[in-house]
Enzyme design. Sequence first.
Site, PDB file in Angstrom:
ATOM      1  N   LYS A  22      43.971  39.858 175.726  1.00  0.00           N
ATOM      2  CA  LYS A  22      43.117  39.028 174.616  1.00  0.00           C
ATOM      3  C   LYS A  22      41.887  38.680 175.433  1.00  0.00           C
ATOM      4  O   LYS A  22      40.653  38.860 175.084  1.00  0.00           O
ATOM      5  CB  LYS A  22      43.877  37.900 174.106  1.00  0.00           C
ATOM      6  CG  LYS A  22      42.834  36.680 173.658  1.00  0.00           C
ATOM      7  CD  LYS A  22      43.609  35.597 172.958  1.00  0.00           C
ATOM      8  CE  LYS A  22      44.023  34.398 174.138  1.00  0.00           C
ATOM      9  NZ  LYS A  22      42.808  33.559 174.298  1.00  0.00           N
ATOM     10  N   ASN A  23      42.173  38.155 176.685  1.00  0.00           N
ATOM     11  CA  ASN A  23      40.890  37.458 177.277  1.00  0.00           C
ATOM     12  C   ASN A  23      39.972  38.309 178.065  1.00  0.00           C
ATOM     13  O   ASN A  23      38.995  38.244 178.651  1.00  0.00           O
ATOM     14  CB  ASN A  23      41.581  36.394 178.541  1.00  0.00           C
ATOM     15  CG  ASN A  23      42.009  35.198 177.732  1.00  0.00           C
ATOM     16  OD1 ASN A  23      41.879  35.171 176.552  1.00  0.00           O
ATOM     17  ND2 ASN A  23      42.723  34.344 178.571  1.00  0.00           N
ATOM     18  N   CYS A 116      39.808  21.089 172.509  1.00  0.00           N
ATOM     19  CA  CYS A 116      40.877  21.782 171.843  1.00  0.00           C
ATOM     20  C   CYS A 116      42.394  20.911 172.453  1.00  0.00           C
ATOM     21  O   CYS A 116      41.922  20.200 173.290  1.00  0.00           O
ATOM     22  CB  CYS A 116      40.997  23.212 172.245  1.00  0.00           C
ATOM     23  SG  CYS A 116      41.519  23.514 174.242  1.00  0.00           S
ATOM     24  N   ARG A 121      37.523  20.583 177.780  1.00  0.00           N
ATOM     25  CA  ARG A 121      36.652  22.162 178.085  1.00  0.00           C
ATOM     26  C   ARG A 121      35.324  22.185 177.676  1.00  0.00           C
ATOM     27  O   ARG A 121      34.848  22.573 176.598  1.00  0.00           O
ATOM     28  CB  ARG A 121      37.585  22.963 177.142  1.00  0.00           C
ATOM     29  CG  ARG A 121      39.039  23.067 177.818  1.00  0.00           C
ATOM     30  CD  ARG A 121      39.839  23.907 176.932  1.00  0.00           C
ATOM     31  NE  ARG A 121      39.411  25.435 177.274  1.00  0.00           N
ATOM     32  CZ  ARG A 121      40.125  26.555 176.677  1.00  0.00           C
ATOM     33  NH1 ARG A 121      41.070  26.469 175.681  1.00  0.00           N
ATOM     34  NH2 ARG A 121      39.775  27.647 176.946  1.00  0.00           N
ATOM     35  N   ASP A 304      47.928  29.970 182.429  1.00  0.00           N
ATOM     36  CA  ASP A 304      48.242  30.563 181.322  1.00  0.00           C
ATOM     37  C   ASP A 304      49.739  30.906 181.032  1.00  0.00           C
ATOM     38  O   ASP A 304      50.404  31.303 180.125  1.00  0.00           O
ATOM     39  CB  ASP A 304      47.372  31.677 180.700  1.00  0.00           C
ATOM     40  CG  ASP A 304      46.057  31.323 180.545  1.00  0.00           C
ATOM     41  OD1 ASP A 304      45.038  32.108 180.338  1.00  0.00           O
ATOM     42  OD2 ASP A 304      45.783  29.974 180.233  1.00  0.00           O
ATOM     43  N   ARG A 396      47.433  33.747 167.478  1.00  0.00           N
ATOM     44  CA  ARG A 396      46.144  33.762 168.194  1.00  0.00           C
ATOM     45  C   ARG A 396      45.939  34.785 169.446  1.00  0.00           C
ATOM     46  O   ARG A 396      45.009  35.612 169.675  1.00  0.00           O
ATOM     47  CB  ARG A 396      45.392  32.544 168.723  1.00  0.00           C
ATOM     48  CG  ARG A 396      45.221  31.388 167.476  1.00  0.00           C
ATOM     49  CD  ARG A 396      44.558  30.173 167.900  1.00  0.00           C
ATOM     50  NE  ARG A 396      43.291  30.513 168.883  1.00  0.00           N
ATOM     51  CZ  ARG A 396      42.519  30.068 169.453  1.00  0.00           C
ATOM     52  NH1 ARG A 396      42.599  28.497 169.192  1.00  0.00           N
ATOM     53  NH2 ARG A 396      41.508  30.240 169.967  1.00  0.00           N
TER      54      ARG A 396
END
Length: 416
Positions: A22-23, A116, A121, A304, A396
Amino acid sequence: MDKLLIQGGKRLSGEISISGAKNAALPILCAGLLTAGDLELSNVPHLHDVATMLKLLGQTGLKVAQDGERVTLNGSAITKLEAPYEMVKTMRASILVLGPLLARFGEAKVSLPGGCAIGSRPVDQHIKGLQALGAEISIEGGYIYAKCKKLKGTRIVTDMITVTGTENLLMAATLAEGETILENAAREPEVTDLAHLLVAMGAKIEGIGTDRLVIQGVPELHGAKHAVISDRIEAATFLCAVAAAGGDITLRNTRTDIMDAALDKLREMGLEMTIGTDSIRAQMHRRPTPVSFRTTEYPGFPTDMQAQFMAVNTVADGASRVTETIFENRFMHVQEMNRLGAAIETDGNTAFIKGVEQLIGAPVMATDLRASASLVIAALAARGETLVDRIYHLDRGYDRMEVKLSAVGADIRRIK
Ligand code: EPZ
């Protein structure tokens, strides 16, 4: 709102194929704004955040064609240099359109990302770096307005290591005039994957993989073909699942050379692993040994993975300590895990976990992406039924997690 219903206590066995990262995919999709040519991407994961990014990019005029894991982008007809609030508010990574739009078109209007669950952030480093490259930036009504006829290369030292900050500035620098040096650059493999794509598009970048990137600007970039790297966080998440629930699984299509910190800790926990070039066989025959760690930037232990490893620690045979140094509020999963019978106390950015013999299923609520994954892991190890609510957070960043887990014997299903 979808929920996941999990009956714990089943050992896992079988094969799981790991999806694209994803990243890496999110910044790579934004690189499509940098060229009038075609970007032909493969191994693009099937994720909600990817769908959001494609929608955001499509409304600028970027042509988007998606066929499963293949995505083709063409930036020859971009007309709207904007990322509106209603899209940015759901995904912080939208900020990654700022650098490319500014570098190629000389202006951009991007909504400030909201905070978030895991922390405020801010994007001050993104803005500071673009101003250093010559951009005039003002912030009004929740929007960032950026303008610059032509960015000019310079030396930038970010105040802290920022992954998307590095990515935004790297993309902007590829079309700036002259040389840009990014000091204190993030070294995450996803940054490296983006850099490899940019080089394939004709960018001139030295120091890829290090904390000092040197970019010689070029007049324009052309199209390229690129396969997104495998998702190291998804892979390590499934390894934590088998470490907590027990069993014998094999991960396929995974990169094993970018996960050292997580693999070392998993070995310490007692996971027996056979590491291939693109596969990992993992067997867990006993109760996990507790591991203590502190999160830090790559190549250190990834933030993460913090929640997922904490889930394994909750059933380990002893005490452990987890310190989160990247985000100021990334322990939202703690109180949910304690509802399952875990014994976790937090003091500022450190959590103290006392392993328990057995977790007991209960209704819990996901709060952010990796917290959701950690609750699934805890539920797999728990006795009885767990209902995980608000799993849109999970969708997500994980490509059909319950399908992959069911295929290796977990009793898990999605209920609408
Ligand atoms: C990226 O977020 C990842 N997201 C995150 O993954 C990951 O947790 C994070 O890097 C750290 O590895 C994507 O790549 C899309 P940062 P990013 O900028 O870039 C502060 C997931 O679970 N900071 O490296 O937003 C910031 O507040 C997500 O997939 C500033 O102060 O993170 C944080 O404390 C969650 N000012 C620290 O730096 C800035 O301008 C690191 O943030 C930028 C960052």
